[in-house]
Design a protein around this motif. Structure first.
Motif, PDB file in Angstrom:
ATOM      1  N   ASP A 197      47.355  46.539  29.467  1.00 38.14           N
ATOM      2  CA  ASP A 197      46.676  47.032  30.320  1.00 38.14           C
ATOM      3  C   ASP A 197      47.950  47.981  31.069  1.00 38.14           C
ATOM      4  OD1 ASP A 197      45.047  47.541  32.655  1.00 38.14           O
ATOM      5  OD2 ASP A 197      45.636  45.950  33.731  1.00 38.14           O
ATOM      6  N   HIS A 198      47.615  49.125  31.106  1.00 38.17           N
ATOM      7  CA  HIS A 198      48.717  50.149  31.499  1.00 38.17           C
ATOM      8  C   HIS A 198      50.071  49.969  30.960  1.00 38.17           C
ATOM      9  CE1 HIS A 198      48.487  47.800  35.330  1.00 38.17           C
ATOM     10  NE2 HIS A 198      49.507  48.421  35.668  1.00 38.17           N
ATOM     11  N   ASP A 199      49.910  50.003  29.561  1.00 37.97           N
ATOM     12  CA  ASP A 199      51.066  50.056  28.598  1.00 37.97           C
ATOM     13  C   ASP A 199      51.612  48.585  28.302  1.00 37.97           C
ATOM     14  OD1 ASP A 199      50.768  52.361  28.886  1.00 37.97           O
ATOM     15  OD2 ASP A 199      52.617  52.887  29.867  1.00 37.97           O
TER      16      ASP A 199
ATOM     17  N   ALA B 263      47.074  40.935  44.968  1.00 42.65           N
ATOM     18  CA  ALA B 263      46.316  41.733  44.399  1.00 42.65           C
ATOM     19  C   ALA B 263      46.943  43.086  43.874  1.00 42.65           C
ATOM     20  CB  ALA B 263      45.021  42.545  45.269  1.00 42.65           C
ATOM     21  N   HIS B 264      46.896  43.582  42.819  1.00 51.46           N
ATOM     22  CA  HIS B 264      47.687  44.475  42.260  1.00 51.46           C
ATOM     23  C   HIS B 264      46.835  45.620  41.923  1.00 51.46           C
ATOM     24  CE1 HIS B 264      50.053  45.718  38.173  1.00 51.46           C
ATOM     25  NE2 HIS B 264      49.966  46.619  39.067  1.00 51.46           N
ATOM     26  N   ILE B 265      47.006  46.778  42.700  1.00 57.62           N
ATOM     27  CA  ILE B 265      45.921  47.940  42.807  1.00 57.62           C
ATOM     28  C   ILE B 265      46.619  49.130  42.399  1.00 57.62           C
ATOM     29  CG2 ILE B 265      44.532  49.133  44.568  1.00 57.62           C
ATOM     30  CD1 ILE B 265      43.947  46.152  44.421  1.00 57.62           C
ATOM     31  N   HIS B 266      45.662  49.986  41.802  1.00 56.37           N
ATOM     32  CA  HIS B 266      46.130  51.314  41.378  1.00 56.37           C
ATOM     33  C   HIS B 266      45.340  52.240  42.155  1.00 56.37           C
ATOM     34  CE1 HIS B 266      46.916  48.683  37.737  1.00 56.37           C
ATOM     35  NE2 HIS B 266      48.078  49.158  38.263  1.00 56.37           N
ATOM     36  N   PRO B 267      45.871  53.719  41.931  1.00 54.78           N
ATOM     37  CA  PRO B 267      45.034  54.854  42.704  1.00 54.78           C
ATOM     38  C   PRO B 267      43.619  54.726  42.438  1.00 54.78           C
ATOM     39  CG  PRO B 267      47.299  55.611  41.581  1.00 54.78           C
ATOM     40  CD  PRO B 267      46.975  54.137  41.038  1.00 54.78           C
TER      41      PRO B 267
ATOM     42  N   GLY C  69      51.225  55.669  41.195  1.00 51.78           N
ATOM     43  CA  GLY C  69      51.575  54.718  42.089  1.00 51.78           C
ATOM     44  C   GLY C  69      51.087  53.231  41.636  1.00 51.78           C
ATOM     45  N   HIS C  70      51.899  52.190  41.962  1.00 53.07           N
ATOM     46  CA  HIS C  70      51.323  50.880  41.869  1.00 53.07           C
ATOM     47  C   HIS C  70      51.442  50.191  43.063  1.00 53.07           C
ATOM     48  CE1 HIS C  70      51.169  50.797  37.280  1.00 53.07           C
ATOM     49  NE2 HIS C  70      51.745  52.020  37.272  1.00 53.07           N
ATOM     50  N   ALA C  71      50.579  49.399  43.414  1.00 56.43           N
ATOM     51  CA  ALA C  71      50.646  48.605  44.754  1.00 56.43           C
ATOM     52  C   ALA C  71      50.251  47.213  44.454  1.00 56.43           C
ATOM     53  CB  ALA C  71      49.594  49.314  45.869  1.00 56.43           C
TER      54      ALA C  71
ATOM     55  N   PHE D 222      60.588  41.651  42.269  1.00 52.69           N
ATOM     56  CA  PHE D 222      60.555  42.470  40.773  1.00 52.69           C
ATOM     57  C   PHE D 222      59.151  42.610  40.085  1.00 52.69           C
ATOM     58  CE2 PHE D 222      64.663  40.376  41.518  1.00 52.69           C
ATOM     59  CZ  PHE D 222      65.555  41.419  41.019  1.00 52.69           C
ATOM     60  N   HIS D 223      59.090  43.878  39.498  1.00 55.69           N
ATOM     61  CA  HIS D 223      57.990  44.127  38.620  1.00 55.69           C
ATOM     62  C   HIS D 223      58.472  44.189  37.208  1.00 55.69           C
ATOM     63  CE1 HIS D 223      53.965  46.869  37.928  1.00 55.69           C
ATOM     64  NE2 HIS D 223      54.120  46.077  37.258  1.00 55.69           N
ATOM     65  N   LEU D 224      58.022  43.346  36.405  1.00 54.45           N
ATOM     66  CA  LEU D 224      58.669  43.094  35.165  1.00 54.45           C
ATOM     67  C   LEU D 224      57.621  43.045  34.140  1.00 54.45           C
ATOM     68  CD1 LEU D 224      61.547  40.624  36.009  1.00 54.45           C
ATOM     69  CD2 LEU D 224      61.607  43.024  35.616  1.00 54.45           C
TER      70      LEU D 224
HETATM   71 CU   LIG Z   1      50.267  48.297  38.058  1.00 58.25          CU
END
Ligand SMILES: [Cu+2]
Length: 501
Positions: free
Chosen positions: A257-259, A415-419, A402-404, A276-278
Motif C-alpha cells: 500500500d503506497h510502496d 487514522a492514517h489519512i491521505h489527500p 502528504g500523509h496524515a 516515527f513513520h517507518l
Molecule cells: Cu500514508
C-alpha cells in the motif's frame, strides 16, 4: 409460532452484532474525495451499525451540474464484483442542489466498494470508494428490556402451568359441578410435571441461545494480534498471529500500500511528543522486522497498517517499552517528528496552528474555528520555507503530496489519512481499475490514479499545500501528525485539536 420464533432468533442475534470496523482504529467512517468523470465529489460512507445493515452515504459535488447519482454496493474482489446489483438513486435532502444522501444495505462482512454513477450537464462519470464492513462487538440487551422479557417469560410459564392444571381438573366435568378431591389431587401432580418440563425447556433454550451467540461471536472482528520485541539492541521484531475470525483471513496475503507492505507509526506515550513513520520488512509469514533508527527511550504505542489481497485493510496495535536505541540514521521513506508533549498530560503546551520545523521551515494549518465530531472537513496544511515564502522544492512522499495521522490522546483512535481520503490506497486502486476496465463498455469516464487528489504526477511543480478529507469519529482531544516532503527532507508537523460534539 414456536417454529417461526426459532427461525427468527438467529436473525435477531445477527442484528445484535454491531459496530463495523475500518482500517483505522476507532474511526470506521470513510471520508474520500475523487473524480467521477468531470465531477469532483466529496464522499462520506458511514458503515452500518449492524451487519447486515444499512450504510449511510453522503455526497457533496464540488462541481455544479450533477443531475443524478446512482449508488451500488459491490464486493471489491471475486466473481461477485463483476455482477453488481441494481443501483439505488441518491436523494437531494435539501434545497442544496450539490448535496446528495442515500443508503445501501450491506449484507455481509467483508471488503466492499460503493460505486457512484453520476450523470449531469457535463456527461456521465463513475467513481468507486472502498468500504470495509465488519461487526465488532455484540450489543448487550438493555437491562430494562431483559427484566421485561424475564417477567413476561415467568408469566408464560405460570400461565401455562395454571392452564394445564385447570384442564386436568375440570375439562371432563359438566358445567357447574365441583371437581372431586381425587381430580384436584391429580391436577397438582400434572401441574408439577408441567413445571418440571417447562423449567427444562427454559434451561435448554438458554443453552441453545448461548451456543448461537457463541457461533455469531466468531464473526465479530478481531484484528490480527501483533507482538513487538526488541532484538539485538536495535532490531524491532513484530510477530503477527490470528486470534481467530473469518477463515478467509490469511497472514501471507499482504499487498503493498503506497510502496510498502506495512506502515508503522511509533508514537511515544503518553506525551505523544515523539513520532516515527517507518516501514518494516516482511521476513517470513506473519513476521516483520525493522532495524530501528535512533529512538529516545520511552513507552511507545505501535500502529501498523497492512492491506490484505482482498483489499481489506487492518490496523494492528501493540506497545513496547524501549530503552534509548542507538540506531542507524533515517533513510528512504523513514520519517521522524518531535514536538512538545501534550498539554493534556501535565505541563506541556498545546501546539499552535503554525509548526516550526527543525530545518527552519514552517507548516501551517488552516484550522477551522470549530471542530465537531462526525463532520466532514478538509484539513489543509501549507509548507513555508525559512523565509516564510511558499516552499518551492516540494516532492512527493511515497507517491503523495502528504500523509496524515489523526490520533486521539486516549489512544482509542488512530487514522492514517491521505489527500484522497481515509480508504486504503491499494483498495482505492483496485476499485478504480475495475471502473477503468468497464469504462470502455459503459462510456462513463472513470478516474485514473494520476487524477486522484494528491497524486497528480503530471504537474511540473507540486503545490506547497496539501488537504485531507476526514471527520473525527468522537469528541475529545486529538494530535495530528502531518508529513510533507521537500527536496530530500520529510517534514513532520504536529498539531493539536479539541473536538466537540
Ligand atoms: Cu500514508
Amino acid at each position: 409460532m414456536q417454529r417461526n420464533l426459532l427461525r427468527i432468533l438467529p436473525l435477531l442475534l445477527i442484528a445484535m452484532i454491531v459496530h463495523p470496523l475500518h482500517a483505522h482504529v476507532g474511526s470506521p467512517d470513510v471520508y474520500e474525495q475523487g473524480n467521477a468523470g468531470p465531477y469532483k465529489l466529496f464522499v462520506v460512507l458511514r458503515p452500518p451499525a449492524v451487519i447486515p445493515g444499512v450504510a449511510e452515504i453522503e455526497v457533496r459535488s464540488q462541481t455544479p451540474g450533477v443531475d443524478r447519482i446512482d449508488i451500488t454496493p459491490i464486493p471489491l474482489t471475486g466473481e461477485a464484483s463483476k455482477h453488481p446489483p441494481v443501483a439505488d438513486s441518491m436523494k437531494r435532502p435539501s434545497s442544496d442542489p450539490q448535496f446528495f444522501t442515500g443508503h445501501l444495505w450491506i449484507m455481509a462482512t467483508g471488503s466492499w466498494q460503493v460505486r457512484f454513477t453520476v450523470s449531469g450537464s457535463q456527461g456521465p462519470g463513475v467513481l468507486s470508494i472502498p468500504l470495509p464492513a465488519t461487526a465488532m462487538m455484540t450489543r448487550r440487551m438493555q437491562p430494562g428490556m431483559g427484566i421485561m422479557l424475564g417477567l413476561l417469560g415467568v408469566l408464560l410459564v405460570v400461565g401455562l402451568v395454571g392452564i394445564v392444571g385447570a384442564a386436568s381438573r375440570e375439562a371432563q366435568l359438566a358445567p357447574g359441578t365441583n371437581p372431586p378431591p381425587a381430580r384436584i389431587q391429580r391436577s397438582y401432580v400434572v401441574m408439577a410435571i408441567t413445571l418440571v418440563i417447562l423449567i427444562g425447556a427454559v434451561y435448554y433454550g438458554n443453552k441453545w441461545w448461548g451456543a448461537e451467540a457463541a457461533n455469531y461471536s466468531n464473526y465479530i472482528y478481531k484484528p490480527l494480534r501483533m507482538d513487538a520485541s526488541l532484538q539485538a539492541g536495535n532490531v524491532l521484531d513484530l510477530k503477527l498471529t490470528d486470534p481467530g475470525w473469518l477463515k478467509q483471513r490469511k497472514l501471507d496475503d499482504f499487498i503493498p500500500d503506497h510502496d510498502h507492505l506495512m506502515h508503522l507509526y511509533l508514537i511515544r506515550w503518553p506525551g505523544m511528543g515523539v513520532v516515527f513513520h517507518l516501514h518494516p520488512d516482511q521476513v517470513g509469514t506473519g513476521d516483520f522486522r525493522l532495524t530501528l533508527p535512533t529512538v529516545p527511550a520511552g513507552d511507545y504505542h505501535l500502529y501498523a497498517d497492512v492491506v490484505h489481497a482482498t483489499g481489506f485493510p487492518e490496523t494492528l496495535v501493540s506497545s513496547i517499552k524501549l530503552p534509548y536505541v542507538a540506531g542507524r540514521s533515517l533513510q528512504g521513506d523513514d520519517a521522524e517528528g518531535t514536538a512538545g508533549p501534550l498539554k493534556w498530560n501535565g505541563d506541556g503546551t498545546q501546539t499552535s496552528n503554525s509548526y516550526k520545523l527543525p530545518d527552519g521551515y514552517t507548516m501551517v494549518w488552516k484550522k477551522p474555528a470549530n471542530l465537531t465530531a462526525k463532520t466532514p472537513e478538509e484539513f489543509s496544511f501549507t509548507l513555508l520555507d525559512a523565509k516564510g515564502q511558499p516552499a518551492q522544492d516540494m516532492a512527493l512522499y511515497m507517491g503523495m503530496t502528504g500523509h496524515a495521522a489523526f490520533v486521539k490522546t486516549d489512544g482509542s483512535v488512530f487514522a492514517h489519512i491521505h489527500p484522497a481520503g481515509s480508504a486504503a490506497m491499494s483498495a482505492m486502486m483496485m476499485a478504480q481499475s475495475q471502473n477503468q476496465a468497464e469504462a470502455s463498455a459503459s462510456q462513463a469516464p472513470a478516474m485514473s490514479m494520476s487524477s486522484m487528489p494528491g497524486m497528480n504526477m503530471s504537474q511540473p511543480s507540486l503545490p506547497n499545500v496539501v488537504s485531507f478529507p476526514y471527520g473525527f469519529p468522537t469528541a475529545g482531544s486529538y494530535r495530528i501528525f502531518i508529513q510533507m516532503k521537500h527536496g530530500e527532507t520529510v517534514e513532520t508537523g504536529t498539531f493539536d485539536a479539541d473536538v466537540s460534539n
